[in-house]
Design an enzyme around this catalytic site. Structure first.
Site, PDB file in Angstrom:
ATOM      1  N   ASP A   1       2.602  -1.618   0.064  1.00 31.83           N
ATOM      2  CA  ASP A   1       1.392  -1.350   0.757  1.00 31.83           C
ATOM      3  C   ASP A   1       0.382  -2.744   1.241  1.00 31.83           C
ATOM      4  O   ASP A   1       0.022  -3.401   0.352  1.00 31.83           O
ATOM      5  CB  ASP A   1       0.488  -0.653  -0.300  1.00 31.83           C
ATOM      6  CG  ASP A   1      -1.153  -0.009   0.278  1.00 31.83           C
ATOM      7  OD1 ASP A   1      -1.332  -0.521   1.408  1.00 31.83           O
ATOM      8  OD2 ASP A   1      -1.648   0.286  -0.429  1.00 31.83           O
TER       9      ASP A   1
ATOM     10  N   ASN B   1      -1.987  -2.448   3.406  1.00 31.76           N
ATOM     11  CA  ASN B   1      -3.270  -2.365   3.511  1.00 31.76           C
ATOM     12  C   ASN B   1      -3.959  -2.833   4.916  1.00 31.76           C
ATOM     13  O   ASN B   1      -5.191  -3.434   5.292  1.00 31.76           O
ATOM     14  CB  ASN B   1      -4.240  -2.759   2.390  1.00 31.76           C
ATOM     15  CG  ASN B   1      -4.398  -1.462   1.459  1.00 31.76           C
ATOM     16  OD1 ASN B   1      -4.891  -0.467   1.874  1.00 31.76           O
ATOM     17  ND2 ASN B   1      -4.158  -1.878   0.193  1.00 31.76           N
TER      18      ASN B   1
ATOM     19  N   HIS C   1      -0.799   8.349  -0.198  1.00 29.81           N
ATOM     20  CA  HIS C   1       0.415   7.524   0.784  1.00 29.81           C
ATOM     21  C   HIS C   1       1.613   8.638   0.864  1.00 29.81           C
ATOM     22  O   HIS C   1       1.896   9.468  -0.108  1.00 29.81           O
ATOM     23  CB  HIS C   1       0.818   6.458   0.009  1.00 29.81           C
ATOM     24  CG  HIS C   1      -0.318   5.318   0.233  1.00 29.81           C
ATOM     25  ND1 HIS C   1      -0.175   4.370   0.829  1.00 29.81           N
ATOM     26  CD2 HIS C   1      -1.350   5.241  -0.774  1.00 29.81           C
ATOM     27  CE1 HIS C   1      -1.213   3.458   0.842  1.00 29.81           C
ATOM     28  NE2 HIS C   1      -1.833   4.056  -0.187  1.00 29.81           N
TER      29      HIS C   1
END
Length: 198
Positions: free
Chosen positions: A89, A91, A187
């Site tokens: 991840d 981001n 997710h």
């Protein structure tokens, strides 16, 4: 990791690694458990959880500092005589194709010009590959959706999960997909298939 349940990363392997390293050697990555890597013959696989920065401007600035330090580490990794696959991840949204509402999110952490410029630096300046985009150029391919409204049902999402590889790993990429048949969190797992012998 000091704050239990706050963050953390893991790698599951069928083949036993030659070496496992936790952390990057600097506090923000190590105290919050944001990096682990497993080394095999000629290949290092890493799991990264990059800070989101969405809770406040201060957290966004802390995230940018994290990204600057990580970029320097990635430069060093690329100079090593081995392949790297950095998964997790990140981001960050890279381009308009990677998010439903591009214009309205330009001031939100994860989609700011600084976030986008950082991915540009990783790919264009340092020379890594976005493995997913090497084999999938379609829009509407997202890995995260807000829990507000019906974002997931309407596919109003962001692609913020990546597998970033060293360039010579390009020939090993076979296919990619985003697994949506089951829901594990906000997710969806990003799946990549590679042809590579450990």
């Amino acid at each position: 990791q000091k704050k239990k349940g706050y963050s953390g990363v893991a790698i599951y392997c069928k083949t036993k690694p030659k070496k496992v390293t936790k952390g990057l050697g600097w506090p923000h990555a190590d105290i919050e458990g944001r990096w682990i890597q497993a080394e095999f013959d000629g290949l290092t696989v890493a799991s990264l959880y990059l800070p989101s920065g969405s809770s406040s401007d201060e957290r966004h600035q802390n995230k940018l500092k994290f990204m600057d330090q990580l970029l320097e580490d990635m430069r060093g990794m690329k100079r090593k005589k081995r392949e790297f696959d950095i998964c997790g991840d990140f981001n960050v949204v890279h381009k308009e194709i990677d998010i439903t509402n591009w214009k309205s999110n330009q001031k939100n952490s994860g989609c700011t010009p600084e976030d986008q410029a950082w991915v540009d630096s990783v790919l264009d300046d340092v020379g890594y590959l976005d493995a997913f985009r090497e084999v999938n150029k379609k829009s509407g391919e997202y890995t995260w959706w807000s829990n507000r409204g019906n974002a997931r049902a309407n596919n109003v999402g962001w692609r913020i999960d990546y597998q970033i590889t060293t360039p010579d790993f390009k020939d090993s990429i076979v296919q990619s997909s985003i697994y949506k048949d089951e829901r594990f969190s906000d997710h969806a797992p990003l799946l990549m298939d590679y042809e590579y012998s450990l």
